[in-house]
Enzyme design. Structure first.
Site, PDB file in Angstrom:
ATOM      1  CG  HIS A  67      10.509  17.574   2.006  1.00  0.00           C
ATOM      2  ND1 HIS A  67       9.827  18.390   2.853  1.00  0.00           N
ATOM      3  CD2 HIS A  67      11.339  16.880   2.633  1.00  0.00           C
ATOM      4  CE1 HIS A  67      10.417  18.134   4.092  1.00  0.00           C
ATOM      5  NE2 HIS A  67      11.249  17.318   4.015  1.00  0.00           N
ATOM      6  CD  GLU A  68      13.430  13.909   1.105  1.00  0.00           C
ATOM      7  OE1 GLU A  68      14.524  14.152   1.900  1.00  0.00           O
ATOM      8  OE2 GLU A  68      12.394  13.799   2.058  1.00  0.00           O
ATOM      9  CG  HIS A  71      16.155  17.992   3.402  1.00  0.00           C
ATOM     10  ND1 HIS A  71      16.158  18.380   4.703  1.00  0.00           N
ATOM     11  CD2 HIS A  71      15.044  17.214   3.436  1.00  0.00           C
ATOM     12  CE1 HIS A  71      15.178  18.033   5.456  1.00  0.00           C
ATOM     13  NE2 HIS A  71      14.305  17.500   4.652  1.00  0.00           N
TER      14      HIS A  71
END
Length: 148
Positions: A67-68, A71
């Site tokens: 998920h990170e 980003h």
């Protein structure tokens, strides 16, 4: 977990799922409470919550890393990297990354108040009291009664 081991783990996930290396800093942050991790665009750094690794295991933690990384890679490419951006949402789906992380089991608290609908029997668990003369059941509009 040592930073070198964490760095190589994040780089491995990045190469496997995104086809690109992760070259910036990654670190554990014990002060994070309500989130599994965060990406800081100003420093190009990923910070991860070590409690998620201890309580929920490597599989959930790997999802947080992915998920990170979504980003991170979108920010590097100059695309929309925030949760509301369509590029971010489509990359989450392609990489099978979770949109939100699960709640920590150690943070769970038992509800203090339990209400039940007199019509359909649906139960509502709440931390705060509910004014039963003001609120009704969300399913059938029936009257609520306090059980506990």
């Amino acid at each position: 977990m040592e930073n070198k081991v964490l760095q190589s783990w994040v780089d491995k996930i990045s190469r496997e799922w995104f086809g690109k290396p992760y070259q910036d800093e990654v670190m554990m942050n014990n002060r994070l409470r309500t989130t599994g991790g965060r990406y800081l665009p100003a420093y190009r750094r990923i910070e991860l919550n070590p409690k998620y690794l201890l309580e929920l295991g490597e599989e959930e933690f790997e999802g947080i890393i992915k998920h990170e990384l979504c980003h991170y890679h979108l920010h590097i490419e100059g695309k929309g990297y925030q949760h509301r951006d369509p590029e971010f949402r489509s990359l989450l789906k392609r990489t099978k990354s979770p949109r939100f992380c699960k709640a920590l089991p150690s943070q769970y608290k038992e509800p203090k108040h339990i209400y039940q609908c007199e019509e359909c029997g649906h139960t509502y668990k709440r931390m705060k009291r509910v004014n039963t003369s003001k609120y009704r059941c969300g399913k059938c509009k029936g009257k609520l009664k306090k059980i506990e």
